[in-house]
Write an enzyme that holds these catalytic residues in place. Structure first.
Site, PDB file in Angstrom:
ATOM      1  N   SER A  34      57.061  15.664 116.100  1.00  0.00           N
ATOM      2  CA  SER A  34      56.921  16.856 116.940  1.00  0.00           C
ATOM      3  C   SER A  34      55.498  17.399 116.971  1.00  0.00           C
ATOM      4  CB  SER A  34      57.871  17.963 116.450  1.00  0.00           C
ATOM      5  OG  SER A  34      57.532  18.356 115.121  1.00  0.00           O
ATOM      6  N   SER A 103      59.808  12.161 111.008  1.00  0.00           N
ATOM      7  CA  SER A 103      59.660  13.605 110.857  1.00  0.00           C
ATOM      8  C   SER A 103      60.756  14.351 111.630  1.00  0.00           C
ATOM      9  CB  SER A 103      58.251  14.001 111.318  1.00  0.00           C
ATOM     10  OG  SER A 103      57.937  15.307 110.955  1.00  0.00           O
ATOM     11  N   PHE A 104      60.400  15.105 112.657  1.00  0.00           N
ATOM     12  CA  PHE A 104      61.376  15.733 113.550  1.00  0.00           C
ATOM     13  C   PHE A 104      62.381  14.702 114.072  1.00  0.00           C
ATOM     14  CE2 PHE A 104      61.794  15.813 118.234  1.00  0.00           C
ATOM     15  CZ  PHE A 104      62.613  16.916 118.432  1.00  0.00           C
ATOM     16  N   ASP A 224      51.844  13.589 101.580  1.00  0.00           N
ATOM     17  CA  ASP A 224      52.208  14.243 102.837  1.00  0.00           C
ATOM     18  C   ASP A 224      52.059  15.762 102.702  1.00  0.00           C
ATOM     19  OD1 ASP A 224      53.475  15.163 105.174  1.00  0.00           O
ATOM     20  OD2 ASP A 224      54.949  13.556 105.140  1.00  0.00           O
ATOM     21  N   HIS A 252      51.167  12.002 106.253  1.00  0.00           N
ATOM     22  CA  HIS A 252      52.353  12.049 107.103  1.00  0.00           C
ATOM     23  C   HIS A 252      52.399  10.889 108.088  1.00  0.00           C
ATOM     24  CE1 HIS A 252      55.862  14.058 108.611  1.00  0.00           C
ATOM     25  NE2 HIS A 252      55.359  14.254 109.818  1.00  0.00           N
TER      26      HIS A 252
END
Length: 276
Positions: A34, A103-104, A224, A252
């Protein structure tokens, strides 16, 4: 010169979805993160190049990201994105697939496995959202981004452990993507302050995650600064058939900073090859 981020278009409920359909073999749905200016192609550009020889890779831009516009009045939330994902699989005639979520996108992969378990084979969750955690300064900065070259440079530096990756050309490309007409308006609709509520909104109940029976590979960068390693440790505890690979000297951007090794362990996992 054509824009490689723009692929094919397909209607998925209210969303005219930009996507790429690459390679051949078992279907793998790849769900992006995102960050501002992100698209499926930008997120997975290195990954798809390595995995397309063995899999059919499906890379949709979720609504409000990349080149999938978010019509005014349409909600941009977990249920809306899940509806888009299911409609996308239906439109392509994909009954069941592997799912990789970044992630998202990891929270959305979990949503698909929880709400539509029959559509999922195996899960790969990379730096995944989807369980409770305290909002990090890094994620607050990412979701609070306002378009400028300097702000994008600062965001990129949060993402990467290896700062040498953050060249001016990359920053300029992502800044320009984030500043396209309509992009900031959509982005600011998704995660307005206070942002802990959006971490909570993207989290799934513990009992639902514990009910997941799909084989799951968890991947995380030890360093991260956006999504803490604790999220993958929690998922490792909650998902019965799961394993975790942690990369040192990695932020990340696991799929970029360790792209060859990430693709190797992912391909081996999806193909059922035991870890060495």
């Amino acid at each position: 010169m054509s824009n490689p981020e723009i692929g094919q278009s397909i209607q998925c409920g209210p969303f005219l979805t930009n996507y790429h359909d690459i390679g051949a073999g078992e279907a793998v749905l790849m769900l992006h993160g995102s960050g501002p200016g992100v698209s499926a192609w930008a997120n997975w550009r290195l990954t798809q190049a390595r995995l397309k020889s063995g899999f059919r890779l499906l890379l949709p831009d979720l609504a409000g990201f990349g080149y999938t516009p978010a019509p005014a009045g349409e909600p941009l939330d977990r249920q809306a994105w899940l509806g888009q994902i299911v409609a996308f699989l239906d439109a392509l005639g994909i009954e069941r697939c592997h799912v990789i979520g970044n992630s998202f996108g990891g929270s959305m992969a979990l949503a698909l496995a929880i709400e539509h378990p029959e559509r999922v084979n195996k899960l790969v969750l990379m730096g995944s959202v989807g369980v409770p955690f305290e909002l990090t300064a890094g994620l607050d900065a990412v979701w609070g981004y306002a378009p400028s070259f300097e702000n994008m440079q600062a965001i990129m530096k949060i993402f990467a452990y290896d700062q040498a990756l953050i060249g001016d050309a990359l920053v300029q490309m992502r800044f320009e993507a984030s500043a396209r007409p309509g992009m900031q308006e959509a982005f600011s609709r998704m995660f307005p302050a206070p942002r802990q509520r959006w971490v909570d909104a993207m989290a799934h109940p513990e009992e639902k995650i514990r009910a997941i029976r799909h084989p799951t590979l968890l991947v995380h960068g030890r360093d991260d600064k956006v999504i803490p390693l604790s999220t993958s440790l929690t998922l490792l505890d909650w998902i019965e058939d799961s394993q975790l690979h942690i990369f040192g000297k990695c932020g990340h951007w696991t799929q970029i900073e360790h792209d060859a090794e990430f693709c190797r362990i992912t391909a081996d996992f999806l193909q059922g090859i035991p870890a060495a």
